[in-house]
Scaffold this motif. Sequence first.
Motif, PDB file in Angstrom:
ATOM      1  N   GLN A  12       0.802  -1.234   0.000  1.00 37.38           N
ATOM      2  CA  GLN A  12       0.000   0.000   0.000  1.00 37.38           C
ATOM      3  C   GLN A  12       0.831   1.279   0.000  1.00 37.38           C
ATOM      4  N   ILE A  45       2.370   2.070  -3.574  1.00 36.60           N
ATOM      5  CA  ILE A  45       1.508   2.340  -4.735  1.00 36.60           C
ATOM      6  C   ILE A  45       1.431   3.844  -4.943  1.00 36.60           C
ATOM      7  N   PRO A  51      -2.830   8.422  -6.833  1.00 34.48           N
ATOM      8  CA  PRO A  51      -3.459   8.814  -8.101  1.00 34.48           C
ATOM      9  C   PRO A  51      -3.627  10.324  -8.184  1.00 34.48           C
ATOM     10  N   ARG A  69     -13.334   5.477  -8.089  1.00 32.57           N
ATOM     11  CA  ARG A  69     -12.095   4.775  -8.443  1.00 32.57           C
ATOM     12  C   ARG A  69     -12.108   3.383  -7.822  1.00 32.57           C
ATOM     13  N   SER A  80     -10.709   0.042  -6.136  1.00 34.41           N
ATOM     14  CA  SER A  80      -9.775  -0.154  -5.033  1.00 34.41           C
ATOM     15  C   SER A  80      -8.412  -0.621  -5.544  1.00 34.41           C
ATOM     16  N   ASP A  81      -7.358   0.035  -5.059  1.00 36.92           N
ATOM     17  CA  ASP A  81      -6.005  -0.382  -5.431  1.00 36.92           C
ATOM     18  C   ASP A  81      -5.735  -1.812  -4.983  1.00 36.92           C
ATOM     19  N   ARG A  82      -6.273  -2.161  -3.822  1.00 32.10           N
ATOM     20  CA  ARG A  82      -6.061  -3.520  -3.314  1.00 32.10           C
ATOM     21  C   ARG A  82      -6.729  -4.558  -4.215  1.00 32.10           C
ATOM     22  N   LEU A 133      -4.609  -4.819  -7.361  1.00 26.46           N
ATOM     23  CA  LEU A 133      -3.388  -5.562  -7.061  1.00 26.46           C
ATOM     24  C   LEU A 133      -3.692  -7.056  -6.930  1.00 26.46           C
ATOM     25  N   ARG A 152      -4.004   0.196 -14.760  1.00 25.29           N
ATOM     26  CA  ARG A 152      -3.216   0.396 -13.541  1.00 25.29           C
ATOM     27  C   ARG A 152      -1.911  -0.391 -13.592  1.00 25.29           C
ATOM     28  N   TRP A 202       1.476   1.470 -12.903  1.00 26.61           N
ATOM     29  CA  TRP A 202       2.345   1.026 -11.814  1.00 26.61           C
ATOM     30  C   TRP A 202       3.688   0.538 -12.336  1.00 26.61           C
TER      31      TRP A 202
END
Length: 149
Positions: free
Chosen positions: A19, A22, A25, A36, A38-40, A43, A74, A78
């Motif tokens: 976390q 990352i 944004p 947006r 979730s980044d999790r 991932l 993403r 990333w």
Amino acid sequence: MIEDMVRTWAPDDFWQVAQPLIPVPPPRPQGGGTPRASDRAVLAAIVYMVQAGCSWRTLPAAMFGTSRATVHRRFGEWTNAGLWERLHAAFLTRLNVVSEIDWSRAMVDSIAVRAEKRGMRRGQTRSTAANRAQRSTFSATAPVSRSRS
């Protein structure tokens, strides 16, 4: 079910390391639109794809509560931001601190480390390429030309 998939492929201890690495944004303009993803969750979908060996087209992104396009976008963002190298280094550091890595048995895998083109050489070497063969229509005599009379 979505939360279960996310926690399975991005468990809490993994997420705690990932976390902070990352990229944040950019702010979105005010107005409507969908929130947006979730980044999790993204991932987790990427980790699933790598582990399962599936292609972007067959990625079951909906199982993670996101779309394939979001996961792909993403992943590119990333990658360009250097997340994977930083994540790898963070896990190596973490494992080294708890003495989980025996560096006396470490080796470099040629798949993981890119070989430099031409390498380090002291001098130039002769080409081993074959010489071009002469054409079968080669003639030592002058070319013949036809002219209208």
